[in-house]
Scaffold this motif. Structure first.
Motif, PDB file in Angstrom:
ATOM      1  N   GLY A 137       0.824  -1.220   0.000  1.00  0.00           N
ATOM      2  CA  GLY A 137       0.000   0.000   0.000  1.00  0.00           C
ATOM      3  C   GLY A 137       0.849   1.258   0.000  1.00  0.00           C
ATOM      4  N   TYR A 138       0.169   2.398   0.154  1.00  0.00           N
ATOM      5  CA  TYR A 138       0.861   3.696   0.068  1.00  0.00           C
ATOM      6  C   TYR A 138       1.913   3.870   1.172  1.00  0.00           C
ATOM      7  N   ASP A 139       1.626   3.312   2.357  1.00  0.00           N
ATOM      8  CA  ASP A 139       2.588   3.424   3.439  1.00  0.00           C
ATOM      9  C   ASP A 139       3.874   2.672   3.105  1.00  0.00           C
ATOM     10  N   ASP A 140       3.712   1.535   2.405  1.00  0.00           N
ATOM     11  CA  ASP A 140       4.887   0.776   1.977  1.00  0.00           C
ATOM     12  C   ASP A 140       5.682   1.565   0.937  1.00  0.00           C
ATOM     13  N   ILE A 141       4.971   2.266   0.064  1.00  0.00           N
ATOM     14  CA  ILE A 141       5.659   3.088  -0.943  1.00  0.00           C
ATOM     15  C   ILE A 141       6.514   4.147  -0.248  1.00  0.00           C
ATOM     16  N   ARG A 142       5.914   4.824   0.748  1.00  0.00           N
ATOM     17  CA  ARG A 142       6.677   5.846   1.482  1.00  0.00           C
ATOM     18  C   ARG A 142       7.933   5.243   2.105  1.00  0.00           C
ATOM     19  N   GLU A 143       7.775   4.048   2.696  1.00  0.00           N
ATOM     20  CA  GLU A 143       8.927   3.432   3.354  1.00  0.00           C
ATOM     21  C   GLU A 143      10.005   3.035   2.340  1.00  0.00           C
ATOM     22  N   VAL A 144       9.605   2.393   1.245  1.00  0.00           N
ATOM     23  CA  VAL A 144      10.573   1.962   0.231  1.00  0.00           C
ATOM     24  C   VAL A 144      11.332   3.174  -0.324  1.00  0.00           C
ATOM     25  N   SER A 145      10.598   4.240  -0.591  1.00  0.00           N
ATOM     26  CA  SER A 145      11.207   5.450  -1.118  1.00  0.00           C
ATOM     27  C   SER A 145      12.214   6.029  -0.120  1.00  0.00           C
ATOM     28  N   ALA A 146      11.833   6.010   1.160  1.00  0.00           N
ATOM     29  CA  ALA A 146      12.711   6.541   2.212  1.00  0.00           C
ATOM     30  C   ALA A 146      13.964   5.686   2.369  1.00  0.00           C
ATOM     31  N   VAL A 147      13.775   4.376   2.365  1.00  0.00           N
ATOM     32  CA  VAL A 147      14.926   3.477   2.532  1.00  0.00           C
ATOM     33  C   VAL A 147      15.864   3.617   1.337  1.00  0.00           C
ATOM     34  N   ALA A 148      15.302   3.764   0.149  1.00  0.00           N
ATOM     35  CA  ALA A 148      16.132   3.869  -1.063  1.00  0.00           C
ATOM     36  C   ALA A 148      17.024   5.108  -1.021  1.00  0.00           C
ATOM     37  N   VAL A 149      16.462   6.254  -0.648  1.00  0.00           N
ATOM     38  CA  VAL A 149      17.304   7.462  -0.628  1.00  0.00           C
ATOM     39  C   VAL A 149      18.391   7.351   0.438  1.00  0.00           C
ATOM     40  N   ASN A 150      18.099   6.630   1.507  1.00  0.00           N
ATOM     41  CA  ASN A 150      19.128   6.440   2.530  1.00  0.00           C
ATOM     42  C   ASN A 150      20.202   5.450   2.104  1.00  0.00           C
ATOM     43  N   ARG A 151      19.800   4.450   1.323  1.00  0.00           N
ATOM     44  CA  ARG A 151      20.750   3.461   0.813  1.00  0.00           C
ATOM     45  C   ARG A 151      21.793   4.145  -0.062  1.00  0.00           C
ATOM     46  N   LEU A 152      21.396   5.255  -0.691  1.00  0.00           N
ATOM     47  CA  LEU A 152      22.285   5.945  -1.628  1.00  0.00           C
ATOM     48  C   LEU A 152      23.109   7.045  -0.962  1.00  0.00           C
ATOM     49  N   LYS A 153      22.942   7.184   0.353  1.00  0.00           N
ATOM     50  CA  LYS A 153      23.671   8.210   1.105  1.00  0.00           C
ATOM     51  C   LYS A 153      25.179   8.017   0.949  1.00  0.00           C
ATOM     52  N   GLY A 154      25.873   9.064   0.611  1.00  0.00           N
ATOM     53  CA  GLY A 154      27.325   8.972   0.464  1.00  0.00           C
ATOM     54  C   GLY A 154      27.750   8.330  -0.839  1.00  0.00           C
ATOM     55  N   ILE A 155      26.794   7.888  -1.648  1.00  0.00           N
ATOM     56  CA  ILE A 155      27.102   7.207  -2.899  1.00  0.00           C
ATOM     57  C   ILE A 155      26.669   8.044  -4.097  1.00  0.00           C
ATOM     58  N   ALA A 156      25.455   8.539  -4.046  1.00  0.00           N
ATOM     59  CA  ALA A 156      24.876   9.228  -5.202  1.00  0.00           C
ATOM     60  C   ALA A 156      24.488  10.666  -4.864  1.00  0.00           C
ATOM     61  N   THR A 157      24.713  11.560  -5.785  1.00  0.00           N
ATOM     62  CA  THR A 157      24.193  12.926  -5.615  1.00  0.00           C
ATOM     63  C   THR A 157      22.952  13.132  -6.479  1.00  0.00           C
ATOM     64  N   THR A 158      22.806  12.296  -7.513  1.00  0.00           N
ATOM     65  CA  THR A 158      21.587  12.343  -8.329  1.00  0.00           C
ATOM     66  C   THR A 158      21.059  10.923  -8.495  1.00  0.00           C
ATOM     67  N   ALA A 159      19.741  10.786  -8.524  1.00  0.00           N
ATOM     68  CA  ALA A 159      19.148   9.463  -8.725  1.00  0.00           C
ATOM     69  C   ALA A 159      17.848   9.613  -9.511  1.00  0.00           C
ATOM     70  N   THR A 160      17.437   8.500 -10.099  1.00  0.00           N
ATOM     71  CA  THR A 160      16.184   8.475 -10.847  1.00  0.00           C
ATOM     72  C   THR A 160      15.375   7.295 -10.341  1.00  0.00           C
ATOM     73  N   THR A 161      14.120   7.546  -9.990  1.00  0.00           N
ATOM     74  CA  THR A 161      13.291   6.448  -9.478  1.00  0.00           C
ATOM     75  C   THR A 161      12.021   6.296 -10.303  1.00  0.00           C
ATOM     76  N   ILE A 162      11.527   5.087 -10.348  1.00  0.00           N
ATOM     77  CA  ILE A 162      10.198   4.879 -10.897  1.00  0.00           C
ATOM     78  C   ILE A 162       9.202   5.068  -9.757  1.00  0.00           C
ATOM     79  N   VAL A 163       7.924   5.148 -10.082  1.00  0.00           N
ATOM     80  CA  VAL A 163       6.892   5.251  -9.054  1.00  0.00           C
ATOM     81  C   VAL A 163       6.594   3.840  -8.552  1.00  0.00           C
TER      82      VAL A 163
END
Ligand code: BES
Ligand code: MN
Ligand code: ZN
Length: 507
Positions: free
Chosen positions: A92-118
Motif C-alpha cells: 500500500g501507500y505506506d509501503d511506498i513511502r517506506e521503500v522510497s525513504a529506505v532507497a534514498v538512505n541506501r544511496l547516502k554517500g554514494i549518489a548525488t543524483t538518482a532516478t526512481t520509478i513510481v
C-alpha cells in the motif's frame, strides 16, 4: 540544502544519474515493467542475480548493482538499486513511502543524483497520483536530517541532491506531476514541523516560535494574531497564565486564520496545538532524565503549523483556525504552586494538583478561546502524557473524542496519511480520578489511566463542541527508525493527517 524532486517523462535506461531505483515484488523471477526494461538493457543481469538468490523481492532486501556508463551498451545510469517490495497482495501507500525513504538512505554517500520509478505505479488498486505523492513524501521525509549544529560533519559529502521521478507512459504524466507536487508540499511541511521540534529550547523560545508562525501566516496570507500574557489574563485565561508565570520568557498566544469559506464562518475546524517550548515540570520538577527531550513539548503546535502550510497550498473550502498557546513551563519565582486554584476562561475552577500536568491547563484555555470564537469542531494535538507511550508504544497516537462522526473523519485521515492512531475510552471510572475536594476539577488524576484522565480533563473545556484529542507523546519523537522515518528525533507527526482532515471536512 534539501532534496530537490523533479518529475520527468522518459526511459529509465537513458536518463543520466548516479543511480536508477527500480523494484521487485516477492516471488517474481522475471521482472516486468520498468525493472524488466532495465533487466533487458543489462542483458538479463537482474534476472541472473534473482536466479543466484542475491536479488530478491523480499521486503527490506535491496541490492546495488554497479553499471559504469559504456560497459552495458546503451545503458546510461551508473548504478541500479533494486528495492524489494514484499508481497504484492498487501502493498500500500505506506509501503511506498517506506521503500522510497529506505532507497534514498541506501544511496547516502554514494549518489548525488538518482532516478526512481513510481513504486506501486503499475499495480491494480493503487492510484498513480497517490502513489507518486507517496514516493515524494517518502523521499523527503526519509532524507531529512537535522545537522545545522554539526559544523564538522561530512554529512554534505555526496548528499543526494536531486531525485528524478520518471514515468514512461505519456498519459500518466499529469497524474504523476500533480501527485509529486502534493507530496513535496506535504513532505516539506512535515520536515518543517520536525525542524521546530528538534530545535533546542534555548533557541526556540515562545517568541521565536511565534515568529515562525507569523512567517507561515505571511507566506500563505493567513490572518495572524498574537496575544501577550496581559491580554490573556484580561480574557480570563488564568489556567494558561498560571503555567506561563514561572518563566522569564514572555508567553505568546497565537491564532492563525485561513479563510477558505469567507461566506460561511460556521464552516470551520479549529486545530489547537500544545506549544510548551520547554517543560521542566514547573515546581513539580521533572527528574533530569525525563527533562532532556522536553524541548519537543511543542510538537503539537509544530504539527499544526506544518498542516497550515499544506492547507495554504491546497486551499480547501473550509475555514481553518490554528491556536497555539505558547509558553515555557518553568519553576521561576513567580511560578504557580501545587495546590493553587485557577479559574479557566470557561468559568470552571481547576485545582493545580501537579504543575507538570501543564499542557492540559494551556489547552483548557485554548479550547475556551476557540469556543468563544465560534468553533464548530475542535481538534487538539498534544505531547500530553508519558502514559500514551506506556499504553501504545511508539506506533500509535492515542485518540479521544466526544463525537463519533468527527472521530471517524480523523481515523480516516490518519489511515490516508499513514499516521498510526488508536482510540482509547473516556470511561466514567477513570473520570472520577480528576475529582477535586475544593474545585470543579483537578489537573491530575495520578498514575492510573494517565492518558485517559488527561483527556477527561480537556473534555471539561470542549463541553458540547465536537472535539477530538490526539495525544502524540507516543509518536512525536523516536529513537531509531520506523517506516519512512530514518533518523532519531522528531517525526513531525501528525502534520499530514491534520491537513487531510481539513480537506475531508471541506464543502
Ligand atoms: N510533556 C509531558 C508529557 C510527555 C512525557 C511528553 C514524555 C513526551 C514524553 C507532560 O506535560 C507531562 O509532564 N505529563 C505528566 C502528567 C502527570 C504529571 C499527570 C506525565 O506524563 O508524567
Ligand atoms: Mn509536563
Ligand atoms: Zn508537557
Amino acid at each position: 540544502m534539501g532534496l530537490t524532486l523533479h518529475t520527468m517523462r522518459g526511459d529509465l535506461t537513458q536518463i543520466a544519474s548516479d543511480a536508477a531505483i527500480v523494484n521487485l515484488f516477492d516471488g517474481v523471477k522475471r521482472p516486468g515493467g520498468a525493472t524488466g526494461q532495465v533487466d533487458r538493457a543489462l542483458g538479463g543481469l537482474i534476472g541472473d542475480l534473482i536466479e543466484d538468490g542475491e536479488v530478491t523481492g523480499k521486503r527490506g532486501n535491496n541490492v546495488l548493482i554497479h553499471t559504469p556508463t559504456g560497459r552495458y551498451g546503451e545503458f546510461v545510469p551508473k548504478r541500479v538499486l533494486v528495492m524489494g517490495l514484499g508481497k504484492a497482495g498487501d502493498f500500500g501507500y505506506d509501503d511506498i513511502r517506506e521503500v522510497s525513504a529506505v532507497a534514498v538512505n541506501r544511496l547516502k554517500g554514494i549518489a548525488t543524483t538518482a532516478t526512481t520509478i513510481v513504486h506501486g505505479g503499475g499495480i491494480g488498486g493503487l492510484d498513480t497520483a497517490k502513489a507518486s505523492q507517496a514516493v515524494a513524501e517518502g523521499a523527503l521525509v526519509g532524507s531529512y536530517s537535522f545537522n545545522k549544529y554539526k559544523k564538522t560533519s561530512n554529512d554534505s559529502d555526496n548528499r543526494l541532491g536531486l531525485l528524478n521521478i520518471v514515468e514512461f507512459d505519456d498519459a500518466k504524466i499529469p497524474e504523476v506531476r500533480s501527485g509529486v507536487a502534493n507530496g513535496i508540499a506535504a513532505g516539506e511541511a512535515q520536515n518543517f514541523a520536525r525542524d521546530l521540534v528538534n530545535e533546542p529550547a534555548n533557541v526556540l523560545s515562545p517568541e521565536v516560535m511565534a515568529e515562525a508562525a507569523r512567517e507561515v501566516a505571511h507566506e500563505h496570507g493567513f490572518g495572524f494574531e498574537v496575544m501577550d500574557l496581559a491580554e490573556c489574563r484580561s480574557m480570563g485565561m488564568n489556567a494558561y497564565v498560571g503555567v506561563a508565570q514561572g518563566s522569564h520568557r514572555p508567553a505568546q498566544f497565537v491564532h492563525l486564520t485561513y479563510e477558505g469559506d469567507p461566506s460561511d464562518a460556521s464552516n470551520n475546524v479549529w486545530l489547537i496545538g500544545k506549544s510548551i517550548t520547554f517543560d521542566s515540570g514547573g515546581l513539580s520538577l521533572k527528574p533530569s532524565r525525563g527533562m532532556v527531550t522536553m524541548k519537543g513539548d511543542m510538537g503539537g503546535g509544530a504539527a499544526v503549523l506544518g498542516a497550515m502550510k499544506i492547507v495554504g497550498a491546497a486551499k480547501p473550502r473550509i475555514n481553518v483556525h490554528a491556536v497555539l498557546p505558547m509558553t515555557e513551563n518553568m519553576p521561576g519565582g513567580g511560578a504557580q504552586r501545587p495546590g493553587d486554584v485557577v479559574k479557566a476562561m470557561n468559568g470552571k475552577y481547576i485545582e493545580v494538583d501537579n504543575t507538570d500536568a501543564e499542557g492540559r491547563l494551556t489547552l483548557a484555555d485554548a479550547l475556551g478561546y476557540a469556543r468563544e470564537n465560534g468553533a464548530a469542531r475542535i481538534i487538539d494535538v498534544a505531547t500530553l502524557t508519558g502514559a500514551a507511550r506506556v499504553a501504545l508504544g511508539t506506533g500509535n497516537a492515542a485518540l479521544f473524542g466526544n463525537d463519533d462522526a468527527l472521530m471517524k473523519s480523523v481515523l480516516e485521515a490518519a489511515e490516508t496519511s499513514g499516521d498510526g492512531m488508536w482510540q482509547l475510552p473516556l470511561d466514567e471510572t477513570s473520570k472520577r480520578l480528576n475529582r477535586s475536594d475544593i474545585a470543579d476539577v483537578k489537573n491530575s488524576g495520578g498514575a492510573p489511566a494517565g492518558s485517559i484522565t488527561a483527556a477527561h480533563f480537556i473534555s471539561e473545556f470542549a463541553e458540547d463542541t465536537p472535539w477530538v484529542h490526539i495525544d502524540i507523546a507516543s509518536v512525536s519523537m523516536i529513537t531509531g527508525s520506523r517506516g519512512m522515518f530514518r533518523t532519531n528525533g522528531a517525526t513531525g507527526a501528525p502534520t499530514r493527517t491534520l491537513a487531510h482532515l481539513a480537506a475531508s471536512l471541506a464543502r
